[in-house]
Design a protein around this motif. Structure first.
Motif, PDB file in Angstrom:
ATOM      1  N   PRO A 154       0.807  -1.215   0.000  1.00 26.79           N
ATOM      2  CA  PRO A 154       0.000   0.000   0.000  1.00 26.79           C
ATOM      3  C   PRO A 154       0.845   1.271   0.000  1.00 26.79           C
ATOM      4  N   ASN A 155       2.184   1.117   0.162  1.00 31.78           N
ATOM      5  CA  ASN A 155       3.015   2.312   0.263  1.00 31.78           C
ATOM      6  C   ASN A 155       4.447   1.995  -0.159  1.00 31.78           C
ATOM      7  N   LEU A 156       4.748   2.200  -1.431  1.00 36.05           N
ATOM      8  CA  LEU A 156       6.087   1.926  -1.934  1.00 36.05           C
ATOM      9  C   LEU A 156       7.149   2.782  -1.249  1.00 36.05           C
ATOM     10  N   SER A 157       6.780   3.961  -0.782  1.00 37.18           N
ATOM     11  CA  SER A 157       7.771   4.816  -0.119  1.00 37.18           C
ATOM     12  C   SER A 157       8.275   4.163   1.174  1.00 37.18           C
ATOM     13  N   ALA A 158       7.482   3.284   1.758  1.00 37.03           N
ATOM     14  CA  ALA A 158       7.888   2.590   2.982  1.00 37.03           C
ATOM     15  C   ALA A 158       8.550   1.245   2.688  1.00 37.03           C
ATOM     16  N   THR A 159       8.099   0.546   1.648  1.00 35.23           N
ATOM     17  CA  THR A 159       8.598  -0.809   1.393  1.00 35.23           C
ATOM     18  C   THR A 159       9.659  -0.876   0.303  1.00 35.23           C
ATOM     19  N   ASN A 160       9.577  -0.062  -0.711  1.00 39.09           N
ATOM     20  CA  ASN A 160      10.527  -0.037  -1.831  1.00 39.09           C
ATOM     21  C   ASN A 160      10.766   1.420  -2.239  1.00 39.09           C
ATOM     22  N   PRO A 161      11.408   2.217  -1.375  1.00 36.40           N
ATOM     23  CA  PRO A 161      11.507   3.664  -1.617  1.00 36.40           C
ATOM     24  C   PRO A 161      11.991   4.087  -3.008  1.00 36.40           C
ATOM     25  N   PRO A 162      12.979   3.395  -3.598  1.00 35.92           N
ATOM     26  CA  PRO A 162      13.421   3.878  -4.918  1.00 35.92           C
ATOM     27  C   PRO A 162      12.333   3.792  -6.002  1.00 35.92           C
ATOM     28  N   PHE A 163      11.325   2.948  -5.764  1.00 39.63           N
ATOM     29  CA  PHE A 163      10.279   2.768  -6.770  1.00 39.63           C
ATOM     30  C   PHE A 163       9.098   3.712  -6.581  1.00 39.63           C
ATOM     31  N   ASP A 164       8.963   4.305  -5.408  1.00 41.06           N
ATOM     32  CA  ASP A 164       7.836   5.204  -5.151  1.00 41.06           C
ATOM     33  C   ASP A 164       7.867   6.362  -6.136  1.00 41.06           C
ATOM     34  N   ASP A 165       6.792   6.513  -6.877  1.00 42.08           N
ATOM     35  CA  ASP A 165       6.665   7.567  -7.898  1.00 42.08           C
ATOM     36  C   ASP A 165       7.730   7.477  -8.987  1.00 42.08           C
ATOM     37  N   HIS A 166       8.237   6.262  -9.258  1.00 42.23           N
ATOM     38  CA  HIS A 166       9.225   6.093 -10.323  1.00 42.23           C
ATOM     39  C   HIS A 166       8.949   4.890 -11.231  1.00 42.23           C
ATOM     40  N   ILE A 167       7.885   4.141 -10.985  1.00 40.93           N
ATOM     41  CA  ILE A 167       7.604   2.962 -11.819  1.00 40.93           C
ATOM     42  C   ILE A 167       7.185   3.413 -13.217  1.00 40.93           C
ATOM     43  N   GLN A 168       7.856   2.815 -14.213  1.00 40.00           N
ATOM     44  CA  GLN A 168       7.495   3.085 -15.602  1.00 40.00           C
ATOM     45  C   GLN A 168       6.895   1.854 -16.282  1.00 40.00           C
ATOM     46  N   SER A 169       7.205   0.661 -15.745  1.00 38.06           N
ATOM     47  CA  SER A 169       6.671  -0.570 -16.336  1.00 38.06           C
ATOM     48  C   SER A 169       6.691  -1.673 -15.288  1.00 38.06           C
ATOM     49  N   PHE A 170       5.985  -2.774 -15.618  1.00 37.86           N
ATOM     50  CA  PHE A 170       5.996  -3.951 -14.742  1.00 37.86           C
ATOM     51  C   PHE A 170       5.739  -5.187 -15.577  1.00 37.86           C
ATOM     52  N   LEU A 171       6.143  -6.335 -15.026  1.00 37.37           N
ATOM     53  CA  LEU A 171       5.975  -7.623 -15.698  1.00 37.37           C
ATOM     54  C   LEU A 171       5.484  -8.627 -14.675  1.00 37.37           C
ATOM     55  N   CYS A 172       4.327  -9.215 -14.927  1.00 41.60           N
ATOM     56  CA  CYS A 172       3.743 -10.192 -14.012  1.00 41.60           C
ATOM     57  C   CYS A 172       3.809 -11.585 -14.626  1.00 41.60           C
ATOM     58  N   THR A 173       4.066 -12.550 -13.759  1.00 35.33           N
ATOM     59  CA  THR A 173       4.076 -13.960 -14.159  1.00 35.33           C
ATOM     60  C   THR A 173       3.229 -14.738 -13.161  1.00 35.33           C
ATOM     61  N   PRO A 174       2.706 -15.891 -13.567  1.00 30.20           N
ATOM     62  CA  PRO A 174       1.912 -16.691 -12.620  1.00 30.20           C
ATOM     63  C   PRO A 174       2.792 -17.190 -11.486  1.00 30.20           C
ATOM     64  N   ASN A 175       2.209 -17.302 -10.284  1.00 35.39           N
ATOM     65  CA  ASN A 175       2.941 -17.881  -9.140  1.00 35.39           C
ATOM     66  C   ASN A 175       3.113 -19.366  -9.368  1.00 35.39           C
TER      67      ASN A 175
END
Length: 135
Positions: A114-135
């Protein structure tokens, strides 16, 4: 007496009908529009503010296995909450080609963060793309 009760009831109904009911926030609308039990693995729910608030959108499960570029100006480098559906793992990237994952931290899984600034700070307000795969 009955007439007085009937007129009072009509007046109350008119007041209730005229009272504005606030519309639900965008997260509630999205969850109503796409119930969790009806989602396929691979979709992602993102928002611009912590705790899945602010502007939100849902990326369709049809994107699983495909690099998804966040092209919308509303969400490009603006995502703070990132929530993959159950059954998918999503790697987030700092470029639009799903290549720069900054040392590739572990992929995000349901319920996401719920809060990238707390869990993954470098990604907060910087995500440009993502890739999802099945678990």
């Amino acid at each position: 007496m009955f007439l007085h009760f009937f007129v009072s009831l009509l007046a109350l109904a008119a007041i209730v009908q005229a009272t504005a009911i606030p519309s639900p926030n965008i997260l509630e609308r999205r969850l109503v529009d796409i119930p969790l039990e009806n989602r396929d693995a691979g979709g992602v729910f993102v928002c611009t503010d912590p705790n899945f608030a602010g502007q939100c959108t849902y990326f369709s499960p049809a994107t699983i296995g495909t690099c998804v570029q966040i092209a919308s100006a509303t969400f490009f480098e603006q995502v703070t909450s990132f929530g993959p559906d159950q059954g998918a793992s999503c790697q987030i990237f700092l470029d639009n080609n799903c290549e720069d994952c900054l040392d590739c931290k572990p992929p995000l899984q349901f319920p996401g963060t719920p809060n990238l600034s707390a869990t993954n700070p470098p990604f907060d307000d910087h995500i440009q793309s993502f890739l999802c795969t099945p678990n």
